[in-house]
Design an enzyme around this catalytic site. Structure first.
Site, PDB file in Angstrom:
ATOM      1  N   ASP A  23     -27.520   9.116 -11.815  1.00 29.98           N
ATOM      2  CA  ASP A  23     -27.042   8.007 -12.191  1.00 29.98           C
ATOM      3  C   ASP A  23     -26.424   6.873 -11.154  1.00 29.98           C
ATOM      4  OD1 ASP A  23     -26.829   9.733 -14.383  1.00 29.98           O
ATOM      5  OD2 ASP A  23     -24.687   9.867 -14.631  1.00 29.98           O
ATOM      6  N   LYS A 128     -29.453  10.095 -20.373  1.00 24.54           N
ATOM      7  CA  LYS A 128     -28.306  11.269 -20.948  1.00 24.54           C
ATOM      8  C   LYS A 128     -26.989  10.448 -21.397  1.00 24.54           C
ATOM      9  CE  LYS A 128     -26.566  11.974 -16.118  1.00 24.54           C
ATOM     10  NZ  LYS A 128     -25.018  11.676 -16.609  1.00 24.54           N
ATOM     11  N   CYS A 161     -20.855  13.663 -12.890  1.00 20.43           N
ATOM     12  CA  CYS A 161     -22.101  13.983 -13.149  1.00 20.43           C
ATOM     13  C   CYS A 161     -22.790  14.923 -12.264  1.00 20.43           C
ATOM     14  CB  CYS A 161     -22.890  12.808 -13.604  1.00 20.43           C
ATOM     15  SG  CYS A 161     -21.978  11.915 -14.773  1.00 20.43           S
TER      16      CYS A 161
END
Ligand code: TIU
Length: 228
Positions: A23, A128, A161
């Site tokens: 990310d 995701k 995350c």
């Protein structure tokens, strides 16, 4: 190759290892995106950019597998849980228009990976909807198809995350080495604790090492060129 790490050395098997970059998106690292919308100082994440660039360059030069992830949602927001939409919401919410397009929505500028770490062709990008990279994605299938058993994990944020993905990976049998200076959090104390939680109790979720140690442990020449 044994990489010095906590709580003990990580035995890197280059042919079975992937670099998993979590990310590193404009929505988390630049003003006006999802991270800022949640009230965070996005500048705190910038410290992870240069170490990720160095590790990614060395990893690619060694010819090893690279996988990127992005958190985000369908433009129709059909995969967005109502609770995620509601929580953390100030005046702006997921799907609303921002300076980098609709916040945390696929296809918008803010959803892109930052230009410093742009994926190359052949490097899978996993989209995701949640915090973990295994939930509702094809990551597990991609890793199995490529014979990957070890994940060297970087990205943001350490306690959200990155930690969620490492816990998911650990339960699926992957060995995870988290690269300390290649991760960052909006909360420096959560970064430190997030790393400690991984390596505590004999490596309850995995290993932690600095990027210099990982780079020093890479094979000298490209696997894909048949030299390793
Ligand atoms: N808010 C926060 O710290 N993180 C996230 O929402 N997503 C990720 O960590 N990628």
């Amino acid at each position: 190759m044994a990489i010095p790490a906590e709580p003990y050395a990580f035995e890197l098997n280059p042919a079975a290892a992937a670099l998993l970059i979590i990310d590193m998106q404009r929505d988390f690292l630049e003003p006006g995106g999802f991270g800022a919308m949640l009230g965070n100082d996005v500048g705190l994440l910038r410290r992870a950019v240069a170490p990720n660039q160095r590790l990614l360059a060395a990893w690619r030069a060694a010819g090893l597998a690279v996988i990127h992830t992005r958190e985000g949602h369908r433009p129709d927001l059909a995969d967005l849980p109502p609770a995620k939409l509601a929580r953390g919401g100030g005046p702006t919410r997921i799907g609303d228009a921002g300076p980098m397009g609709r916040i945390l929505v696929g296809g918008e500028a803010g959803h892109d990976i930052i230009p410093e770490l742009r994926p190359l062709p052949g490097e899978p990008v996993i989209d995701k909807p949640g915090k973990g990279a295994f939930f509702a994605t094809d990551l597990h299938a991609i890793l199995r198809n490529r014979g990957i058993a070890q994940l060297v994990v970087t990205g943001v944020t350490t306690e959200v995350c990155v930690n969620t993905t490492v816990r998911e990976a650990n339960d699926r049998g992957y060995d995870c080495l988290v690269v300390a200076d290649c991760c960052a959090s909006y909360f420096p104390e959560f970064h430190e604790m997030g790393l400690r939680m991984i390596q505590a109790q004999g490596g309850i979720f995995g290993w932690v090492a600095p990027s210099e140690a990982v780079i020093a442990g890479l094979p000298a020449s490209g696997l894909s060129k048949g030299a390793a």
